[in-house]
Design a protein around this motif. Structure first.
Motif, PDB file in Angstrom:
ATOM      1  N   SER A  83       0.836  -1.198   0.000  1.00 54.70           N
ATOM      2  CA  SER A  83       0.000   0.000   0.000  1.00 54.70           C
ATOM      3  C   SER A  83       0.874   1.252   0.000  1.00 54.70           C
ATOM      4  CB  SER A  83      -0.981  -0.003   1.166  1.00 54.70           C
ATOM      5  OG  SER A  83      -0.383   0.511   2.317  1.00 54.70           O
ATOM      6  N   ARG A  84       2.162   1.079   0.318  1.00 56.11           N
ATOM      7  CA  ARG A  84       3.058   2.233   0.206  1.00 56.11           C
ATOM      8  C   ARG A  84       3.915   2.116  -1.055  1.00 56.11           C
ATOM      9  NH1 ARG A  84       5.162   2.450   6.181  1.00 56.11           N
ATOM     10  NH2 ARG A  84       6.723   3.879   5.415  1.00 56.11           N
ATOM     11  N   CYS A  85       3.322   1.514  -2.067  1.00 57.50           N
ATOM     12  CA  CYS A  85       3.895   1.514  -3.411  1.00 57.50           C
ATOM     13  C   CYS A  85       5.196   0.751  -3.550  1.00 57.50           C
ATOM     14  CB  CYS A  85       4.106   2.935  -3.930  1.00 57.50           C
ATOM     15  SG  CYS A  85       2.599   3.810  -4.187  1.00 57.50           S
ATOM     16  N   ARG A 105       7.479  -1.940  -4.913  1.00 59.72           N
ATOM     17  CA  ARG A 105       7.415  -2.858  -6.062  1.00 59.72           C
ATOM     18  C   ARG A 105       8.812  -3.331  -6.418  1.00 59.72           C
ATOM     19  NH1 ARG A 105       5.880   2.158 -10.065  1.00 59.72           N
ATOM     20  NH2 ARG A 105       6.008   3.541  -8.307  1.00 59.72           N
ATOM     21  N   GLY A 154      13.595   1.195  -9.987  1.00 56.73           N
ATOM     22  CA  GLY A 154      13.201   2.600  -9.924  1.00 56.73           C
ATOM     23  C   GLY A 154      13.135   3.169  -8.531  1.00 56.73           C
ATOM     24  N   ARG A 155      13.698   2.457  -7.573  1.00 59.19           N
ATOM     25  CA  ARG A 155      13.646   2.912  -6.193  1.00 59.19           C
ATOM     26  C   ARG A 155      14.845   3.805  -5.890  1.00 59.19           C
ATOM     27  NH1 ARG A 155      11.919   1.639  -0.910  1.00 59.19           N
ATOM     28  NH2 ARG A 155      13.814   1.300   0.252  1.00 59.19           N
ATOM     29  N   THR A 156      14.593   4.884  -5.171  1.00 56.44           N
ATOM     30  CA  THR A 156      15.707   5.734  -4.745  1.00 56.44           C
ATOM     31  C   THR A 156      15.952   5.494  -3.267  1.00 56.44           C
ATOM     32  OG1 THR A 156      14.091   7.471  -4.437  1.00 56.44           O
ATOM     33  CG2 THR A 156      15.408   7.550  -6.444  1.00 56.44           C
ATOM     34  N   ASN A 180      -7.956   1.573  -2.361  1.00 56.29           N
ATOM     35  CA  ASN A 180      -6.599   1.930  -2.780  1.00 56.29           C
ATOM     36  C   ASN A 180      -5.934   0.803  -3.576  1.00 56.29           C
ATOM     37  OD1 ASN A 180      -5.692   0.221  -0.789  1.00 56.29           O
ATOM     38  ND2 ASN A 180      -4.109   1.618  -0.082  1.00 56.29           N
ATOM     39  N   LEU A 203      -5.550  -2.271  -3.282  1.00 54.47           N
ATOM     40  CA  LEU A 203      -4.872  -3.428  -2.713  1.00 54.47           C
ATOM     41  C   LEU A 203      -5.617  -4.690  -3.127  1.00 54.47           C
ATOM     42  CD1 LEU A 203      -3.877  -2.351   0.905  1.00 54.47           C
ATOM     43  CD2 LEU A 203      -2.349  -2.982  -0.942  1.00 54.47           C
ATOM     44  N   TRP A 259      -0.123   2.388  -9.146  1.00 53.13           N
ATOM     45  CA  TRP A 259       0.791   3.101  -8.240  1.00 53.13           C
ATOM     46  C   TRP A 259       0.327   4.517  -8.021  1.00 53.13           C
ATOM     47  CZ3 TRP A 259       2.943  -0.683  -6.116  1.00 53.13           C
ATOM     48  CH2 TRP A 259       3.179  -1.848  -6.859  1.00 53.13           C
ATOM     49  N   ARG A 309      -2.383   4.156  -5.341  1.00 56.78           N
ATOM     50  CA  ARG A 309      -1.868   3.887  -3.995  1.00 56.78           C
ATOM     51  C   ARG A 309      -1.133   5.081  -3.417  1.00 56.78           C
ATOM     52  NH1 ARG A 309       0.078  -2.276  -4.773  1.00 56.78           N
ATOM     53  NH2 ARG A 309      -1.987  -3.046  -5.320  1.00 56.78           N
ATOM     54  N   LYS A 310      -0.563   5.876  -4.305  1.00 52.42           N
ATOM     55  CA  LYS A 310       0.132   7.073  -3.844  1.00 52.42           C
ATOM     56  C   LYS A 310      -0.873   8.102  -3.333  1.00 52.42           C
ATOM     57  CE  LYS A 310       1.853  10.146  -6.838  1.00 52.42           C
ATOM     58  NZ  LYS A 310       2.711  10.621  -7.937  1.00 52.42           N
ATOM     59  N   MET A 339      -3.048   4.284   3.371  1.00 55.59           N
ATOM     60  CA  MET A 339      -3.831   3.495   4.313  1.00 55.59           C
ATOM     61  C   MET A 339      -2.988   3.174   5.538  1.00 55.59           C
ATOM     62  SD  MET A 339      -6.103   0.406   3.074  1.00 55.59           S
ATOM     63  CE  MET A 339      -7.157  -0.522   4.114  1.00 55.59           C
ATOM     64  N   GLY A 388       8.108   5.249   1.604  1.00 57.09           N
ATOM     65  CA  GLY A 388       7.144   5.539   0.537  1.00 57.09           C
ATOM     66  C   GLY A 388       7.764   6.353  -0.592  1.00 57.09           C
ATOM     67  N   GLU A 396      10.783   6.766  -1.330  1.00 53.04           N
ATOM     68  CA  GLU A 396      11.837   5.980  -1.982  1.00 53.04           C
ATOM     69  C   GLU A 396      11.239   5.078  -3.051  1.00 53.04           C
ATOM     70  OE1 GLU A 396      15.219   5.501   1.555  1.00 53.04           O
ATOM     71  OE2 GLU A 396      13.710   3.971   1.291  1.00 53.04           O
ATOM     72  N   ASN A 397      10.113   4.461  -2.704  1.00 55.99           N
ATOM     73  CA  ASN A 397       9.456   3.587  -3.677  1.00 55.99           C
ATOM     74  C   ASN A 397       8.971   4.352  -4.892  1.00 55.99           C
ATOM     75  OD1 ASN A 397       9.802   1.335  -2.120  1.00 55.99           O
ATOM     76  ND2 ASN A 397       7.857   1.574  -1.057  1.00 55.99           N
ATOM     77  N   LEU A 398       8.640   5.638  -4.663  1.00 55.75           N
ATOM     78  CA  LEU A 398       8.133   6.436  -5.773  1.00 55.75           C
ATOM     79  C   LEU A 398       9.263   6.998  -6.616  1.00 55.75           C
ATOM     80  CD1 LEU A 398       5.394   8.442  -3.850  1.00 55.75           C
ATOM     81  CD2 LEU A 398       5.068   6.450  -5.304  1.00 55.75           C
ATOM     82  N   GLY A 399      10.498   6.767  -6.187  1.00 58.36           N
ATOM     83  CA  GLY A 399      11.632   7.244  -6.957  1.00 58.36           C
ATOM     84  C   GLY A 399      11.908   8.731  -6.810  1.00 58.36           C
ATOM     85  N   MET A 418       4.111  10.779   1.077  1.00 57.42           N
ATOM     86  CA  MET A 418       3.824  10.405  -0.312  1.00 57.42           C
ATOM     87  C   MET A 418       2.859  11.393  -0.959  1.00 57.42           C
ATOM     88  SD  MET A 418       3.451   6.321   0.340  1.00 57.42           S
ATOM     89  CE  MET A 418       3.083   5.882  -1.316  1.00 57.42           C
TER      90      MET A 418
END
Ligand SMILES: Nc1ncnc2c1ncn2[C@@H]1O[C@H](COP(=O)(O)OP(=O)(O)OP(=O)(O)O)[C@@H](O)[C@H]1O
Ligand SMILES: [Mg+2]
Lengths: 266, 282
Positions: A224-226, A228, A232-234, B58, B60, B82, B85-86, B90, B111, B113-116, B162
């Motif tokens: 849920s916090r994206c 994956r 592409g992760r920083t 969201n 899931l 994505w 979820r962004k 939740m 969070g 970080e996952n979004l780049g 996020m």
């Protein structure tokens, strides 16, 4: 009780050694260990020990901690010393009834114990000055090239991070379960070895079940916090080599050369 | 920010769990529209389908039937997953099982970080999120050194980083003590008012519903009540029949009405009830 176990051995500080890039520390520690295995002159090993101890000094960590790391392996050292002293054949140094102590024996006993002591103190200084998470980062970065041959480097680093995150939580939980079972009259850790092992089953089973529940929850929370995967992760923590690291590398190479020169020419 | 009249829209959405022996239809044809800036309390008995519905919102879970549209993007579309979820964050019931980082700061960075997001921006987002929630001093704490209430605040901050438009709380206050609960709700209220973040609070505490400006009651996977707290709670008999409680003040007024002192039940907070009772006495 069980809660007192500290994770890793990081001692916070702000010395130059603390501030070195974890990759530098990891690489230098590993190479230094290899150097120690190659060195076989007592003088070089003594100097290595002095170098390691001066690192403790620079990092502002008392020598007490150096000894703390050695303690668990003290018996092993004593044992190898005895083995080496009494069972190495060579020019006799001392003869008493059927016991002969040879010059080579004493020599190799000193070599082996010095080597083990230096190995352990040098590995400890790295863990004393680097947080586990920094080490994880360093490992992830250093092993990145292995991704090309399909080694799941990011996933392994993520697993280590999650393990680091949950060890204290699970220790807490074990403590709770132990108390809960004790309240039900279970006596844990008494009796012979089989009884003792058996008495841990009522602790391990609930711990296992709750860990699976946690893993399930955590997976959903991560998704849920994206999350994956590594693609592409920083990262908030970016490792950067600085002049300090360059300086440390140069010092390391110089000392290594000196140690080998001493070994071969003196 | 784009002004779209509905942030989240569901059209006859259903969800069926197929993994058990007999399939369970946890959500049954729910259609609903949620606007930006709303504060929704979602109530319902155990097993009524609240969590399932929340997870549909969201992405899931993906609907078995019908569709979920978030900011005009369909959740069934994998490319938009994505994005959704962004935008719709939740937080869950057990605060322990949603913290991933070994320190508060790292967890909040997870969070972004996952979004780049680039490093510098992650740092500023973390600081901002910690400030918004009021836990800047906990920045470097390890998760196991936090109280339950603090952990849930970390959960909120982690979503804020996020840049969400909606925060869903799935029974997030249920493991907190009254003080922790009150503080968490305060933080959430402020976010709702100041940042116009939509809040969906799934809860079993009727008193929490009084903070909301819309109450939705779900039963057997269907929406059975949807309206302002005052509208929903006035029908005390119906709510009790569903198997839920009403806030205590509402119950009090309901009893007063039955005894003939009041014409209608229209108070949900203690203050409103106080005014009504003073009126009666006069
Ligand atoms: N993973 C699952 N697999 C199978 N069935 C499930 C699963 N999760 C939930 N259900 C079923 O779906 C129905 C709705 O569950 P859900 O968790 O959405 O309810 P809820 O309203 O959140 O309840 P609670 O208040 O207890 O959290 C229940 O009958 C439940 O048994
Ligand atoms: Mg639920």
């Amino acid at each position: 009780m069980i809660k007192d176990i500290t994770l890793g051995q990081y001692l916070p500080g702000n010395s130059i050694i603390h501030r070195l890039d974890p990759r530098t520390k990891l690489l230098m520690t590993v190479s230094f260990m290899m150097v120690l295995f190659i060195l076989n002159s007592i003088l070089s090993l003594i100097i290595s020990m002095v170098i390691v101890l001066s690192c403790y000094h620079i990092a502002g960590i008392s020598y007490k901690y150096a000894f703390k790391g050695i303690k668990p392996v003290l018996y092993v050292i004593v044992f190898t010393v005895i083995l080496n002293v009494f069972f190495t054949s060579g020019a006799p140094l001392l003869v008493w009834k059927f016991i002969t102590i040879s010059k080579e024996g004493v020599n190799s006993a000193i070599l082996v114990s010095l080597r083990v002591l230096t190995l352990i103190t040098s590995a400890s200084i790295m863990t004393y000055t680097t947080t586990p998470i920094m080490l994880t980062d360093a490992i992830e970065k250093l092993f990145k090239p292995l991704k090309k041959i399909k080694v799941p480097v990011h996933e392994m680093a993520m697993m280590m991070t999650i393990a680091l995150r949950f060890i204290p939580t699970l220790i807490d939980e074990t403590d709770k379960i132990m108390k809960a079972q004790a309240a039900r009259g279970a006596d844990i850790g008494t009796g012979n070895i089989i009884q003792r092992a058996k008495s841990f089953i009522p602790i391990l089973v609930p711990l296992f079940i709750s860990s699976f529940k946690r893993a399930d929850d955590l997976a959903i929370a991560m998704e849920s916090r994206c999350y994956r995967g590594g693609e592409g992760r920083t990262s908030m923590r970016v490792l950067k080599f600085t002049n300090k690291d360059l300086f440390a590398f140069i010092a390391f190479v110089l000392f290594t050369i000196i140690l080998f020169v001493l070994q071969f020419f003196i | 920010m784009k002004s779209i009249d509905s942030l989240i829209k569901t059209n006859d959405v259903s969800y069926v769990y197929l993994n058990s022996i007999n399939p369970i239809k946890a959500v049954n044809k729910i259609s609903l529209s949620i606007k930006q800036g709303e504060y929704i309390a979602m109530l319902g008995r155990n097993g009524s389908g609240k969590s399932t519905f929340a997870r549909l919102l969201n992405a899931l879970l993906l609907p078995s039937e019908g569709e979920v549209i978030v900011l005009s993007k369909n959740a069934a579309n994998e490319d938009d997953l994505w994005f959704i979820r962004k935008r719709v964050g939740m937080i869950f019931q057990n605060p322990d099982n949603q913290i991933i980082g070994t320190t508060v700061e790292e967890d909040i960075a997870f969070g972004p970080e996952n979004l780049g997001v680039i490093q510098q921006e992650i740092k500023s987002r973390v600081t901002q999120a910690l400030t918004d929630v009021g836990i800047l001093d906990l920045r470097e704490r390890a998760p196991h050194m936090l109280s339950g209430g603090q952990k849930q605040k970390v959960g909120i901050a982690a979503i804020l980083a996020m840049h969400p438009m909606c925060i869903i709380m799935d029974e997030s206050t249920s493991m907190l003590d009254p003080l922790g609960r009150e503080e968490l709700l305060k933080v959430v209220s402020i976010l709702n008012k100041k940042e116009k973040i939509t809040i969906i609070n799934i809860t079993h505490h009727m008193e929490e519903a009084t903070f909301a400006n819309r109450v939705i009651i779900i039963d057997n996977g269907k929406i059975v009540e949807d309206g302002t707290p005052a509208e929903v709670f006035t029908d005390v008999d119906k709510i009790t029949k569903i198997g839920l409680d009403v806030p205590q003040v509402t119950l009090l007024l309901h009893k007063l009405k039955k005894a003939g002192y009041l014409k209608k039940v229209d108070a949900i907070t203690v203050k409103q009830a106080y005014e009504r009772i003073v009126q009666i006495l006069e």
